[in-house]
Design a protein around this motif. Structure first.
Motif, PDB file in Angstrom:
ATOM      1  N   MET A 153      35.489 -12.496  46.422  1.00  0.00           N
ATOM      2  CA  MET A 153      34.132 -11.997  46.648  1.00  0.00           C
ATOM      3  C   MET A 153      33.514 -11.517  45.328  1.00  0.00           C
ATOM      4  O   MET A 153      34.107 -10.717  44.606  1.00  0.00           O
ATOM      5  CB  MET A 153      34.191 -10.812  47.630  1.00  0.00           C
ATOM      6  N   GLU A 154      32.339 -12.034  44.985  1.00  0.00           N
ATOM      7  CA  GLU A 154      31.666 -11.613  43.758  1.00  0.00           C
ATOM      8  C   GLU A 154      31.139 -10.189  43.924  1.00  0.00           C
ATOM      9  O   GLU A 154      30.513  -9.862  44.923  1.00  0.00           O
ATOM     10  CB  GLU A 154      30.506 -12.567  43.458  1.00  0.00           C
ATOM     11  N   THR A 155      31.426  -9.353  42.960  1.00  0.00           N
ATOM     12  CA  THR A 155      30.967  -7.966  43.054  1.00  0.00           C
ATOM     13  C   THR A 155      30.139  -7.582  41.835  1.00  0.00           C
ATOM     14  O   THR A 155      30.299  -8.137  40.750  1.00  0.00           O
ATOM     15  CB  THR A 155      32.142  -6.989  43.183  1.00  0.00           C
ATOM     16  N   ILE A 156      29.254  -6.646  42.034  1.00  0.00           N
ATOM     17  CA  ILE A 156      28.420  -6.103  40.967  1.00  0.00           C
ATOM     18  C   ILE A 156      28.776  -4.629  40.831  1.00  0.00           C
ATOM     19  O   ILE A 156      29.145  -3.985  41.801  1.00  0.00           O
ATOM     20  CB  ILE A 156      26.923  -6.266  41.331  1.00  0.00           C
ATOM     21  N   SER A 157      28.650  -4.108  39.644  1.00  0.00           N
ATOM     22  CA  SER A 157      28.956  -2.694  39.439  1.00  0.00           C
ATOM     23  C   SER A 157      27.752  -1.852  39.866  1.00  0.00           C
ATOM     24  O   SER A 157      26.679  -1.928  39.264  1.00  0.00           O
ATOM     25  CB  SER A 157      29.273  -2.444  37.958  1.00  0.00           C
ATOM     26  N   TYR A 158      27.953  -1.090  40.930  1.00  0.00           N
ATOM     27  CA  TYR A 158      26.892  -0.221  41.435  1.00  0.00           C
ATOM     28  C   TYR A 158      27.250   1.236  41.135  1.00  0.00           C
ATOM     29  O   TYR A 158      28.429   1.606  41.113  1.00  0.00           O
ATOM     30  CB  TYR A 158      26.744  -0.364  42.956  1.00  0.00           C
ATOM     31  N   PRO A 159      26.243   2.084  40.931  1.00  0.00           N
ATOM     32  CA  PRO A 159      26.536   3.516  40.714  1.00  0.00           C
ATOM     33  C   PRO A 159      27.166   4.134  41.958  1.00  0.00           C
ATOM     34  O   PRO A 159      26.715   3.874  43.076  1.00  0.00           O
ATOM     35  CB  PRO A 159      25.163   4.123  40.413  1.00  0.00           C
ATOM     36  N   ARG A 160      28.199   4.943  41.752  1.00  0.00           N
ATOM     37  CA  ARG A 160      28.862   5.626  42.872  1.00  0.00           C
ATOM     38  C   ARG A 160      28.405   7.073  42.981  1.00  0.00           C
ATOM     39  O   ARG A 160      28.817   7.791  43.884  1.00  0.00           O
ATOM     40  CB  ARG A 160      30.384   5.576  42.706  1.00  0.00           C
ATOM     41  N   VAL A 161      27.610   7.510  42.024  1.00  0.00           N
ATOM     42  CA  VAL A 161      27.054   8.868  42.048  1.00  0.00           C
ATOM     43  C   VAL A 161      25.548   8.730  42.195  1.00  0.00           C
ATOM     44  O   VAL A 161      24.907   7.966  41.483  1.00  0.00           O
ATOM     45  CB  VAL A 161      27.396   9.630  40.754  1.00  0.00           C
ATOM     46  N   TRP A 162      24.984   9.453  43.126  1.00  0.00           N
ATOM     47  CA  TRP A 162      23.565   9.279  43.419  1.00  0.00           C
ATOM     48  C   TRP A 162      22.655   9.828  42.321  1.00  0.00           C
ATOM     49  O   TRP A 162      23.052  10.639  41.488  1.00  0.00           O
ATOM     50  CB  TRP A 162      23.197   9.870  44.764  1.00  0.00           C
ATOM     51  N   ASN A 163      21.423   9.370  42.366  1.00  0.00           N
ATOM     52  CA  ASN A 163      20.395   9.801  41.417  1.00  0.00           C
ATOM     53  C   ASN A 163      19.442  10.752  42.135  1.00  0.00           C
ATOM     54  O   ASN A 163      18.556  10.323  42.862  1.00  0.00           O
ATOM     55  CB  ASN A 163      19.635   8.577  40.882  1.00  0.00           C
ATOM     56  N   LEU A 164      19.661  12.051  41.934  1.00  0.00           N
ATOM     57  CA  LEU A 164      18.758  13.054  42.514  1.00  0.00           C
ATOM     58  C   LEU A 164      17.610  13.386  41.579  1.00  0.00           C
ATOM     59  O   LEU A 164      16.573  13.897  42.008  1.00  0.00           O
ATOM     60  CB  LEU A 164      19.532  14.331  42.844  1.00  0.00           C
ATOM     61  N   ASP A 165      17.795  13.087  40.277  1.00  0.00           N
ATOM     62  CA  ASP A 165      16.750  13.420  39.300  1.00  0.00           C
ATOM     63  C   ASP A 165      15.460  12.651  39.560  1.00  0.00           C
ATOM     64  O   ASP A 165      14.376  13.112  39.191  1.00  0.00           O
ATOM     65  CB  ASP A 165      17.236  13.134  37.881  1.00  0.00           C
ATOM     66  N   LYS A 166      15.585  11.488  40.208  1.00  0.00           N
ATOM     67  CA  LYS A 166      14.373  10.730  40.514  1.00  0.00           C
ATOM     68  C   LYS A 166      13.523  11.464  41.556  1.00  0.00           C
ATOM     69  O   LYS A 166      12.304  11.297  41.618  1.00  0.00           O
ATOM     70  CB  LYS A 166      14.751   9.338  41.033  1.00  0.00           C
ATOM     71  N   ILE A 167      14.176  12.289  42.362  1.00  0.00           N
ATOM     72  CA  ILE A 167      13.453  13.087  43.367  1.00  0.00           C
ATOM     73  C   ILE A 167      12.866  14.334  42.699  1.00  0.00           C
ATOM     74  O   ILE A 167      11.661  14.558  42.740  1.00  0.00           O
ATOM     75  CB  ILE A 167      14.380  13.499  44.526  1.00  0.00           C
ATOM     76  N   PHE A 168      13.730  15.148  42.117  1.00  0.00           N
ATOM     77  CA  PHE A 168      13.314  16.329  41.364  1.00  0.00           C
ATOM     78  C   PHE A 168      14.224  16.456  40.145  1.00  0.00           C
ATOM     79  O   PHE A 168      15.403  16.787  40.280  1.00  0.00           O
ATOM     80  CB  PHE A 168      13.418  17.608  42.214  1.00  0.00           C
ATOM     81  N   MET A 169      13.691  16.179  38.975  1.00  0.00           N
ATOM     82  CA  MET A 169      14.470  16.233  37.747  1.00  0.00           C
ATOM     83  C   MET A 169      14.999  17.648  37.490  1.00  0.00           C
ATOM     84  O   MET A 169      14.253  18.616  37.577  1.00  0.00           O
ATOM     85  CB  MET A 169      13.587  15.800  36.564  1.00  0.00           C
ATOM     86  N   GLY A 170      16.311  17.735  37.219  1.00  0.00           N
ATOM     87  CA  GLY A 170      16.867  19.023  36.815  1.00  0.00           C
ATOM     88  C   GLY A 170      17.710  19.725  37.858  1.00  0.00           C
ATOM     89  O   GLY A 170      18.147  20.861  37.636  1.00  0.00           O
ATOM     90  N   GLY A 171      17.944  19.082  38.983  1.00  0.00           N
ATOM     91  CA  GLY A 171      18.816  19.675  39.997  1.00  0.00           C
ATOM     92  C   GLY A 171      18.299  21.008  40.500  1.00  0.00           C
ATOM     93  O   GLY A 171      17.096  21.195  40.721  1.00  0.00           O
ATOM     94  N   SER A 172      19.204  21.965  40.670  1.00  0.00           N
ATOM     95  CA  SER A 172      18.819  23.268  41.231  1.00  0.00           C
ATOM     96  C   SER A 172      18.017  24.120  40.244  1.00  0.00           C
ATOM     97  O   SER A 172      17.530  25.188  40.599  1.00  0.00           O
ATOM     98  CB  SER A 172      20.064  24.032  41.691  1.00  0.00           C
ATOM     99  N   LYS A 173      17.860  23.652  39.009  1.00  0.00           N
ATOM    100  CA  LYS A 173      17.021  24.358  38.024  1.00  0.00           C
ATOM    101  C   LYS A 173      15.728  23.584  37.756  1.00  0.00           C
ATOM    102  O   LYS A 173      15.050  23.797  36.750  1.00  0.00           O
ATOM    103  CB  LYS A 173      17.796  24.540  36.710  1.00  0.00           C
ATOM    104  N   SER A 174      15.386  22.697  38.670  1.00  0.00           N
ATOM    105  CA  SER A 174      14.243  21.814  38.480  1.00  0.00           C
ATOM    106  C   SER A 174      12.907  22.561  38.502  1.00  0.00           C
ATOM    107  O   SER A 174      12.583  23.263  39.469  1.00  0.00           O
ATOM    108  CB  SER A 174      14.235  20.743  39.579  1.00  0.00           C
ATOM    109  N   SER A 175      12.122  22.387  37.437  1.00  0.00           N
ATOM    110  CA  SER A 175      10.780  22.980  37.406  1.00  0.00           C
ATOM    111  C   SER A 175       9.850  22.229  38.359  1.00  0.00           C
ATOM    112  O   SER A 175       8.923  22.805  38.930  1.00  0.00           O
ATOM    113  CB  SER A 175      10.217  22.937  35.975  1.00  0.00           C
ATOM    114  N   LEU A 176      10.118  20.925  38.554  1.00  0.00           N
ATOM    115  CA  LEU A 176       9.306  20.133  39.482  1.00  0.00           C
ATOM    116  C   LEU A 176       9.505  20.611  40.920  1.00  0.00           C
ATOM    117  O   LEU A 176       8.562  20.599  41.719  1.00  0.00           O
ATOM    118  CB  LEU A 176       9.678  18.651  39.372  1.00  0.00           C
TER     119      LEU A 176
END
Length: 598
Positions: A1-24
């Protein structure tokens, strides 16, 4: 089966950059504050409409309420994700407190609006609903009017809302943090490993029985050690709920969950009646599987055990390729959606001991995205969990084009979309089997789902029903909770499960979800409903995707009875509807027995 390398850790910065310290995110909270301030001012000057001339105020309130709900949903989903990836995030705890206070204020204002609308004369009310701007919200507005807390004064509503933040909901948050903080040591292949609860639970499908058994009993020992603490949490959650129900004039604890699921009690009772008639084939399956493993009856820690060595390990990349390929056979929109989810980092799948044990899907309605959380350790069960949560995410995707208040759908329909996605994978996998061993593997996985919905979920329903009956009379001890759990499991499994986990009431998170009592029967409803939908999908092929999207989009503005009648032409208060789905599952059990008879 052909596989592609996908991120296993999600991208929360696209929602609000900076995590729990996000100014946004702080800007988002400030905007929410402004919207709330506007709503509070509008409600202050809002009185029972005496004519349709006042309808503009109703339109304005509805639009404001819908917007605030979206902002709250966006905020709560982000905070849920922060805590899942790091249960010890103190900054996230502070943010949660801020959002909870605003949610409490919102619920107060919404209760006032509902009560005012309740007092509107019927003739005027019908004329108001005919206004063009409100016609699409007719179902929701009638629901508000019918479900308003007529027995409570404004002061009582305010007090209950205030107590929920630091009392009721706080117990639910405390439970999640407590479970996430627990780690256990388990021997795997001669090496002791320190695992989170989520990782330890994943071992239930390990190929080695000794590993499964050790994980089961170590977790049981862990729960026993902390049973008094967990019994306090569940008793306080239930006690608060009972007191509020008494104040609201609600006599049955099942009344509110049925309203939230937009379901008649007649429908629920019919479903359980049919399920109770069909227990034997699944008991036969459990007995046969136990014999294959090497015992006369099914031990709880062997339930998730693989019956063959087929497809024992799968990488995350292989899982992503498999899911995308099979979803593409159903429709182009589903395929495009799932590709986006994998490519853009919507999924947190890392196998780490320092994260929450509970898989979930969080929707972000303002940005039109979702995030899926799980622990992926390389099993087919993990693939099904991932598919299940992606089904929730696709439902959120379908609702992007739906306006305002109609975006919110009941749990029973939410579980339909997730189960439907699992069936795509099962059906596609079954078509590709080349051997008896592969067919048995897939049949076993399908039957596990049937047993979970017809036996395990039934045991949860019975337990919660009996627990609340006794909690009405006072505190229920940990010993009694264990006894109730054991009795419920034995009844629901028709005595076909040996050494069940009497601490299921501890580690099943649904009992502690404060927003949703009886979060059990929606799974079984969704499972059988999804069977009916999938049968239609197989008839029409890719042409059905449009119909499926329309069904999902209607899910926020109809009762489940009307939804099924509109899209499937079936009366779900009749046993015939449920029997159609049950018969398909029974065939799986019979096929399993047939294949293993030699």
């Amino acid at each position: 089966m052909e596989t592609i390398s996908y991120p296993r850790v999600w991208n929360l910065d696209k929602i609000f950059m900076g995590g729990s310290k996000s100014s946004l995110f702080l800007e988002h909270i400030n905007r929410l504050e402004a919207l709330l301030h506007e709503l509070e001012g509008s409600v202050k000057s809002f009185f029972t409409p005496l004519s349709t001339k006042e309808v503009i105020k109703v339109v304005h309130l509805v639009e404001n309420i819908a917007t605030i709900r979206l902002y709250l949903s966006q905020a709560n989903s982000f905070i849920t994700c922060l805590f899942a990836q790091n249960p010890k995030d103190q900054d996230a705890a502070i943010l949660r407190g801020k959002v909870a206070q605003k949610e409490s204020r919102f619920e107060k204002e919404l209760s006032k609006v509902k009560k005012i609308l309740t007092n509107t004369k019927e003739e005027i009310w019908e004329n108001i609903l005919e206004i063009e701007e409100l016609q699409e919200y007719r179902f929701i507005l009638n629901e508000w009017r019918e479900n308003a807390d007529k027995n409570l004064s404004e002061a009582e509503l305010n007090l209950i809302s205030d107590l929920m933040v630091d009392g009721y909901h706080a117990w639910g948050h405390f439970y999640n943090n407590l479970v996430s903080s627990i780690n256990v040591n388990i021997q795997i292949n001669g090496k002791e490993e320190n695992l989170s609860v989520g990782q330890a639970i994943n071992l239930r499908s390990h190929h080695n029985e000794e590993v499964r058994k050790e994980a089961h009993y170590i977790l049981e020992s862990t729960w026993k050690e902390k049973e008094e603490l967990f019994s306090k949490i569940i008793n306080h959650i239930a006690g608060f709920r009972i007191q509020v129900n008494n104040k609201r004039g609600i006599k049955s604890v099942i009344e509110d969950p049925l309203k939230k699921n937009r379901m008649k009690e007649e429908t629920l009772n019919t479903m359980w009646t049919v399920i109770s008639k069909y227990k034997q084939p699944f008991s036969n399956y459990l007995k046969r599987k136990a014999e294959m493993i090497g015992g006369p009856s099914m031990k709880a820690y062997n339930f998730w055990a693989p019956v063959t060595k087929s497809n024992q390990e799968i990488t995350f990349g292989e899982a992503a390729t498999l899911i995308t390929e099979h979803f593409s056979q159903f429709g182009t929109e589903l395929e495009g959606f799932v590709r986006q989810a994998f490519y853009e980092g919507w999924i947190e799948a890392e196998d780490s001991p320092n994260k929450s044990a509970i898989p979930f899907c969080a929707g972000f309605p303002l940005t039109g995205e979702s995030r899926v959380f799980m622990t992926f350790s390389g099993t087919f069960l993990n693939v099904l969990t991932l598919v299940h949560e992606l089904g929730h995410a696709f439902h959120n995707h379908a609702m992007k084009s739906v306006n305002g208040l109609n975006k919110r759908y009941p749990l029973s329909i939410a579980e339909t979309a997730s189960t439907f996605s699992e069936m795509i994978i099962f059906d596609a996998a079954m078509k590709k089997v080349n051997s008896k061993e592969d067919k048995l593997f897939i049949l076993d996985e399908k039957l596990k789902r049937s047993v979970m919905n017809f036996m395990n979920i039934h045991s949860r329903f019975l337990f919660e029903q009996r627990f609340y009956e006794e909690r009405n009379e006072g505190i229920v001890s940990a010993d009694r909770l264990n006894q109730l759990m054991e009795e419920s499991i034995n009844e629901a499994y028709a005595g076909s499960l040996e050494q069940p986990s009497i601490y299921s009431w501890v580690w099943t998170p649904h009992y502690y979800i404060t927003q949703s009592p009886f979060y059990n029967f929606p799974y079984t409803f969704g499972y059988l409903f999804a069977l009916g939908i999938y049968a239609k999908a197989k008839e029409k092929g890719k042409d059905f995707e449009k119909d499926y999207l329309n069904l999902l989009r209607d899910s926020g503005s109809m009762s489940v009875e009307d939804l099924v009648m509109k899209h499937l032409g079936e009366d779900i208060t009749l046993e015939a509807f449920w029997e159609k789905g049950m018969e398909l599952c029974v065939k799986d059990a019979e096929e399993f027995i047939k294949l293993t008879s030699s």
